[in-house]
Design a protein around this motif. Sequence first.
Motif, PDB file in Angstrom:
ATOM      1  N   SER A  88       6.794  -3.566   5.441  1.00 34.65           N
ATOM      2  CA  SER A  88       6.082  -3.218   4.218  1.00 34.65           C
ATOM      3  C   SER A  88       4.715  -2.594   4.478  1.00 34.65           C
ATOM      4  O   SER A  88       4.162  -1.949   3.611  1.00 34.65           O
ATOM      5  CB  SER A  88       5.913  -4.467   3.352  1.00 34.65           C
ATOM      6  N   GLU A  89       4.149  -2.774   5.659  1.00 41.36           N
ATOM      7  CA  GLU A  89       2.825  -2.247   5.966  1.00 41.36           C
ATOM      8  C   GLU A  89       2.933  -1.134   7.008  1.00 41.36           C
ATOM      9  O   GLU A  89       3.628  -1.264   7.998  1.00 41.36           O
ATOM     10  CB  GLU A  89       1.929  -3.349   6.540  1.00 41.36           C
ATOM     11  N   ASN A  90       2.207  -0.040   6.763  1.00 43.35           N
ATOM     12  CA  ASN A  90       2.131   1.065   7.726  1.00 43.35           C
ATOM     13  C   ASN A  90       3.512   1.489   8.227  1.00 43.35           C
ATOM     14  O   ASN A  90       3.718   1.666   9.416  1.00 43.35           O
ATOM     15  CB  ASN A  90       1.242   0.684   8.914  1.00 43.35           C
ATOM     16  N   PHE A  91       4.435   1.659   7.324  1.00 42.37           N
ATOM     17  CA  PHE A  91       5.798   2.052   7.660  1.00 42.37           C
ATOM     18  C   PHE A  91       5.788   3.379   8.405  1.00 42.37           C
ATOM     19  O   PHE A  91       5.131   4.333   7.979  1.00 42.37           O
ATOM     20  CB  PHE A  91       6.623   2.142   6.378  1.00 42.37           C
ATOM     21  N   ASP A  92       6.476   3.470   9.520  1.00 36.77           N
ATOM     22  CA  ASP A  92       6.546   4.677  10.334  1.00 36.77           C
ATOM     23  C   ASP A  92       7.889   5.361  10.091  1.00 36.77           C
ATOM     24  O   ASP A  92       8.878   5.011  10.723  1.00 36.77           O
ATOM     25  CB  ASP A  92       6.382   4.310  11.805  1.00 36.77           C
ATOM     26  N   PRO A  93       7.950   6.329   9.172  1.00 36.57           N
ATOM     27  CA  PRO A  93       9.246   6.944   8.854  1.00 36.57           C
ATOM     28  C   PRO A  93       9.839   7.721  10.021  1.00 36.57           C
ATOM     29  O   PRO A  93      11.047   7.768  10.174  1.00 36.57           O
ATOM     30  CB  PRO A  93       8.928   7.865   7.668  1.00 36.57           C
ATOM     31  N   VAL A  94       9.002   8.313  10.867  1.00 37.95           N
ATOM     32  CA  VAL A  94       9.524   9.072  12.002  1.00 37.95           C
ATOM     33  C   VAL A  94      10.188   8.123  12.999  1.00 37.95           C
ATOM     34  O   VAL A  94      11.303   8.369  13.455  1.00 37.95           O
ATOM     35  CB  VAL A  94       8.407   9.896  12.679  1.00 37.95           C
ATOM     36  N   GLY A  95       9.502   7.037  13.330  1.00 38.96           N
ATOM     37  CA  GLY A  95      10.085   6.056  14.245  1.00 38.96           C
ATOM     38  C   GLY A  95      11.355   5.456  13.679  1.00 38.96           C
ATOM     39  O   GLY A  95      12.346   5.267  14.397  1.00 38.96           O
ATOM     40  N   GLU A  96      11.347   5.150  12.405  1.00 43.05           N
ATOM     41  CA  GLU A  96      12.544   4.593  11.754  1.00 43.05           C
ATOM     42  C   GLU A  96      13.685   5.597  11.792  1.00 43.05           C
ATOM     43  O   GLU A  96      14.828   5.255  12.049  1.00 43.05           O
ATOM     44  CB  GLU A  96      12.206   4.209  10.312  1.00 43.05           C
ATOM     45  N   PHE A  97      13.375   6.866  11.534  1.00 42.40           N
ATOM     46  CA  PHE A  97      14.384   7.924  11.586  1.00 42.40           C
ATOM     47  C   PHE A  97      14.981   8.027  12.984  1.00 42.40           C
ATOM     48  O   PHE A  97      16.204   8.115  13.135  1.00 42.40           O
ATOM     49  CB  PHE A  97      13.773   9.260  11.167  1.00 42.40           C
ATOM     50  N   LEU A  98      14.138   7.994  14.013  1.00 44.62           N
ATOM     51  CA  LEU A  98      14.632   8.110  15.387  1.00 44.62           C
ATOM     52  C   LEU A  98      15.451   6.898  15.822  1.00 44.62           C
ATOM     53  O   LEU A  98      16.215   6.979  16.768  1.00 44.62           O
ATOM     54  CB  LEU A  98      13.482   8.348  16.360  1.00 44.62           C
ATOM     55  N   ARG A  99      15.274   5.770  15.140  1.00 47.69           N
ATOM     56  CA  ARG A  99      16.086   4.590  15.450  1.00 47.69           C
ATOM     57  C   ARG A  99      17.418   4.613  14.719  1.00 47.69           C
ATOM     58  O   ARG A  99      18.295   3.817  15.020  1.00 47.69           O
ATOM     59  CB  ARG A  99      15.314   3.317  15.123  1.00 47.69           C
ATOM     60  N   SER A 100      17.573   5.531  13.754  1.00 46.39           N
ATOM     61  CA  SER A 100      18.833   5.601  13.009  1.00 46.39           C
ATOM     62  C   SER A 100      19.865   6.405  13.786  1.00 46.39           C
ATOM     63  O   SER A 100      19.528   7.237  14.643  1.00 46.39           O
ATOM     64  CB  SER A 100      18.605   6.251  11.639  1.00 46.39           C
ATOM     65  N   LYS A 101      21.119   6.166  13.470  1.00 49.62           N
ATOM     66  CA  LYS A 101      22.219   6.880  14.117  1.00 49.62           C
ATOM     67  C   LYS A 101      22.106   8.383  13.855  1.00 49.62           C
ATOM     68  O   LYS A 101      22.254   9.192  14.758  1.00 49.62           O
ATOM     69  CB  LYS A 101      23.544   6.341  13.586  1.00 49.62           C
ATOM     70  N   GLU A 102      21.807   8.750  12.616  1.00 53.12           N
ATOM     71  CA  GLU A 102      21.703  10.160  12.256  1.00 53.12           C
ATOM     72  C   GLU A 102      20.505  10.821  12.938  1.00 53.12           C
ATOM     73  O   GLU A 102      20.583  11.960  13.389  1.00 53.12           O
ATOM     74  CB  GLU A 102      21.582  10.332  10.733  1.00 53.12           C
TER      75      GLU A 102
END
Length: 153
Positions: A88-102
């Motif tokens: 919930s704090e300082n969410f890193d969308p790029v890091g989250e994206f790179l951890r996804s399968k897509e």
Amino acid sequence: MNAKAPNAIDVYVGSRVRMRRLLLGFSQERLADQIGVTFQQVQKYEKGMNRIGASRLQKIAEVLAVPPSFFFQQDAAQPLSLDGLEPSENFDPVGEFLRSKEGLALNRAFLKITDPTVREKVLSLVKAMAQAGERRDMTVDPANSETSAPLDA
């Protein structure tokens, strides 16, 4: 405090191990074989359920071709802190994206494109698709959730 709950730093380090392993296309079994543990142990490391000892982390870093500090970096300029590890704090969308399968698949495919012109065209295509999606989202009337006339019309 629950003794079974993983430590936030162990979870973070494990997620960095997983991210790098997946970027290189390694299976858990392959990494496990190369560092001398079972794939179940690698799973526990990646989830933060088991701590990774210093010598083991050094071996993982060698196998994954990164410095050990890679596993503690939140970005290029900051050392590891607990700040922002909660989603919930300082969410890193790029890091989250790179951890996804897509995200991993897209990243791998893009890196295989060697022609700079083709890379630029792919980037332009993705940007255009994102803008089209944003325009489509803006045509929805939040008051009644019905689609209104397109903005271009």
